[in-house]
Design a protein around this motif. Structure first.
Motif, PDB file in Angstrom:
ATOM      1  N   HIS A 143       1.876   5.222   0.948  1.00  0.00           N
ATOM      2  CA  HIS A 143       1.881   6.443   1.924  1.00  0.00           C
ATOM      3  C   HIS A 143       2.197   7.531   0.949  1.00  0.00           C
TER       4      HIS A 143
ATOM      5  N   SER B  25       2.341   2.162   9.996  1.00  0.00           N
ATOM      6  CA  SER B  25       1.652   2.790  11.117  1.00  0.00           C
ATOM      7  C   SER B  25       1.091   1.559  12.209  1.00  0.00           C
TER       8      SER B  25
ATOM      9  N   HIS C  42       0.759  -1.491   0.216  1.00  0.00           N
ATOM     10  CA  HIS C  42       0.068  -0.002  -0.062  1.00  0.00           C
ATOM     11  C   HIS C  42       0.695   1.322   0.161  1.00  0.00           C
TER      12      HIS C  42
HETATM   13 ZN   LIG Z   1       0.232   2.398   6.050  1.00  0.00          ZN
END
Ligand SMILES: [Zn+2]
Length: 130
Positions: free
Chosen positions: A80, A88, A78
């Motif tokens: 950022h 995170s 994914h």
């Molecule tokens: Zn993330």
């Protein structure tokens, strides 16, 4: 660095991930990674767009119960949009599979990519066929 696990990806496939992240910026992208898992190595071979992914709402909105029962899925990738390559807490709590790949703005090359194992330890990514 976790020396025990070796993760490799073809340059062309990595470029496709980065391009997808660039295209959806400033929204977040999420993709499923398919690959071949051996004892100490994973070769990422394919990308899959997850069903019902809500782009831009963050990684934790991925409806994990909707994912196909596909054991060739080795993890997720994914983006950022902030450019921060650190996972995170939500990323780690909702990780799926063994590989947690994060791409960061400006999504240009492998300098903008980081890979973690499921405990959040950074793992080296070997790019093949550059
Ligand atoms: Zn993330």
């Amino acid at each position: 660095m976790n020396a025990g696990l070796k993760i490799s990806i073809d340059k062309e496939l990595l470029d496709a991930i980065l391009e997808g992240a660039r295209r959806l910026y400033p929204k977040e992208t999420i993709l499923l990674l398919r690959g071949k898992k051996q004892e100490n190595s994973i070769e990422i071979s394919d990308l899959l767009v997850p069903p019902l992914a809500k782009y831009g709402r963050g990684f934790s909105s991925l409806p994990l119960h909707m994912l196909p029962m596909d054991f060739s899925i080795v993890g997720t990738a994914h983006s950022h949009p902030s450019g921060n390559l650190m996972p995170s807490h939500a990323d780690l709590n909702h990780s799926f599979g063994v590989v947690l790949m994060i791409t960061g703005f400006p999504f240009r090359n492998e300098q903008n990519v980081a890979v973690y194992n499921r405990s959040g330890e950074k793992v080296a990514l070997h790019v093949t066929n550059p």
